[in-house]
Design a protein around this motif. Structure first.
Motif, PDB file in Angstrom:
ATOM      1  N   ARG A   7      35.652  27.840  43.108  1.00 37.09           N
ATOM      2  CA  ARG A   7      35.809  29.031  43.487  1.00 37.09           C
ATOM      3  C   ARG A   7      35.558  30.186  42.286  1.00 37.09           C
ATOM      4  O   ARG A   7      35.654  29.825  41.151  1.00 37.09           O
ATOM      5  N   ASN A   8      35.256  31.426  42.841  1.00 40.33           N
ATOM      6  CA  ASN A   8      34.842  32.322  41.727  1.00 40.33           C
ATOM      7  C   ASN A   8      36.052  33.058  41.582  1.00 40.33           C
ATOM      8  O   ASN A   8      36.893  33.591  42.164  1.00 40.33           O
ATOM      9  N   ARG A  10      36.536  35.904  39.906  1.00 46.98           N
ATOM     10  CA  ARG A  10      36.536  37.114  40.116  1.00 46.98           C
ATOM     11  C   ARG A  10      36.608  37.492  41.548  1.00 46.98           C
ATOM     12  O   ARG A  10      35.966  37.019  42.407  1.00 46.98           O
ATOM     13  N   PRO A  11      37.605  38.657  41.861  1.00 50.51           N
ATOM     14  CA  PRO A  11      37.939  38.824  43.174  1.00 50.51           C
ATOM     15  C   PRO A  11      36.806  39.723  43.817  1.00 50.51           C
ATOM     16  O   PRO A  11      35.973  40.306  43.144  1.00 50.51           O
ATOM     17  N   ALA A  12      36.732  39.556  45.138  1.00 51.46           N
ATOM     18  CA  ALA A  12      35.987  40.353  45.914  1.00 51.46           C
ATOM     19  C   ALA A  12      35.841  41.863  45.548  1.00 51.46           C
ATOM     20  O   ALA A  12      37.086  42.158  45.746  1.00 51.46           O
ATOM     21  N   PRO A  13      34.966  42.643  45.580  1.00 50.68           N
ATOM     22  CA  PRO A  13      35.239  44.084  45.349  1.00 50.68           C
ATOM     23  C   PRO A  13      35.669  44.596  46.824  1.00 50.68           C
ATOM     24  O   PRO A  13      35.269  43.964  47.959  1.00 50.68           O
ATOM     25  N   HIS A  14      36.336  45.822  46.852  1.00 52.47           N
ATOM     26  CA  HIS A  14      36.939  46.496  47.970  1.00 52.47           C
ATOM     27  C   HIS A  14      35.630  47.143  48.480  1.00 52.47           C
ATOM     28  O   HIS A  14      34.880  47.717  47.876  1.00 52.47           O
ATOM     29  N   LEU A  15      35.707  47.486  49.757  1.00 57.83           N
ATOM     30  CA  LEU A  15      34.942  48.240  50.588  1.00 57.83           C
ATOM     31  C   LEU A  15      34.542  49.692  49.878  1.00 57.83           C
ATOM     32  O   LEU A  15      33.311  49.934  49.722  1.00 57.83           O
ATOM     33  N   GLU A  17      34.158  50.697  46.766  1.00 58.52           N
ATOM     34  CA  GLU A  17      33.530  50.222  45.650  1.00 58.52           C
ATOM     35  C   GLU A  17      31.883  49.870  46.204  1.00 58.52           C
ATOM     36  O   GLU A  17      31.091  50.153  45.445  1.00 58.52           O
ATOM     37  N   VAL A  18      31.862  49.176  47.311  1.00 50.44           N
ATOM     38  CA  VAL A  18      30.749  48.736  47.786  1.00 50.44           C
ATOM     39  C   VAL A  18      29.783  49.761  48.378  1.00 50.44           C
ATOM     40  O   VAL A  18      28.674  49.838  48.449  1.00 50.44           O
TER      41      VAL A  18
END
Length: 180
Positions: A7-8, A10-15, A17-18
């Motif tokens: 498992r990573n 680091r949380p997934a970035p929010h939309l 941000e991307v």
């Protein structure tokens, strides 16, 4: 979590941000800057066809004007129609020059004389080509005066942009001096 090493942490970035980074991969930056000017050039090209000849625009404008004022004479209509068509020439190239400036500027900000003159000269050249195109359309005729009106509209757009950016720079300068 120690028992799940795959498992990573680091949380997934929010939309939001991307999205800005993703847009640069989907649409090239030159296309983002130039698509409005290219689309408007297409609109100008279509307006140079038979569908927008004086006979066709006159019949539409005549119905509108007679609906507004049924007592308009043929002489009055001819003057209004002529003024409307020449105003359209001025306006479409005013907008075209604004969009060309946007294309030359790209993602950069502010005013540059080179961008302004490039937009002006490209608009003037396109207006000359537009008149040449009209010479080959049976219901149209080429007029150097129309090209001058087009170029005048582009010139006023460049003047408008210069004055607008100049006033913004002055406002920013006064805001900075007042805050210090």
């Amino acid at each position: 979590m120690p028992d799940q090493p795959w498992r990573n942490p680091r949380p997934a970035p929010h939309l939001p941000e991307v999205q800005p980074r993703l847009a640069q991969f989907l649409i090239p930056s030159w296309l983002r800057a130039w698509w409005p000017a290219l689309l408007w050039a297409g609109v100008i090209f279509v307006m140079s066809t038979d569908a927008f000849s004086p006979e066709h625009t006159g019949s539409v404008l005549e119905r509108i004007l007679h609906w507004i004022d049924p007592s308009i004479t043929a002489a009055q209509f001819k003057i209004i129609h002529h003024f409307t068509r020449k105003t359209a020439h001025f306006s479409e190239y005013f907008v075209f020059c604004l969009l060309l400036y946007r294309g030359f500027r790209g993602a950069r900000a502010g005013w540059r004389w080179t961008w302004g003159f490039a937009a002006l000269f490209l608009a003037a050249a396109y207006s000359a080509l537009d008149e040449i195109h009209q010479a080959f359309v049976a219901s149209r005729h080429a007029s150097p005066y129309d090209s001058i009106i087009d170029s005048t509209g582009a010139f006023f757009a460049m003047l408008f942009l210069w004055l607008w950016f100049r006033s913004r720079n002055r406002q920013n300068a006064t805001t900075l001096t007042q805050s210090n």
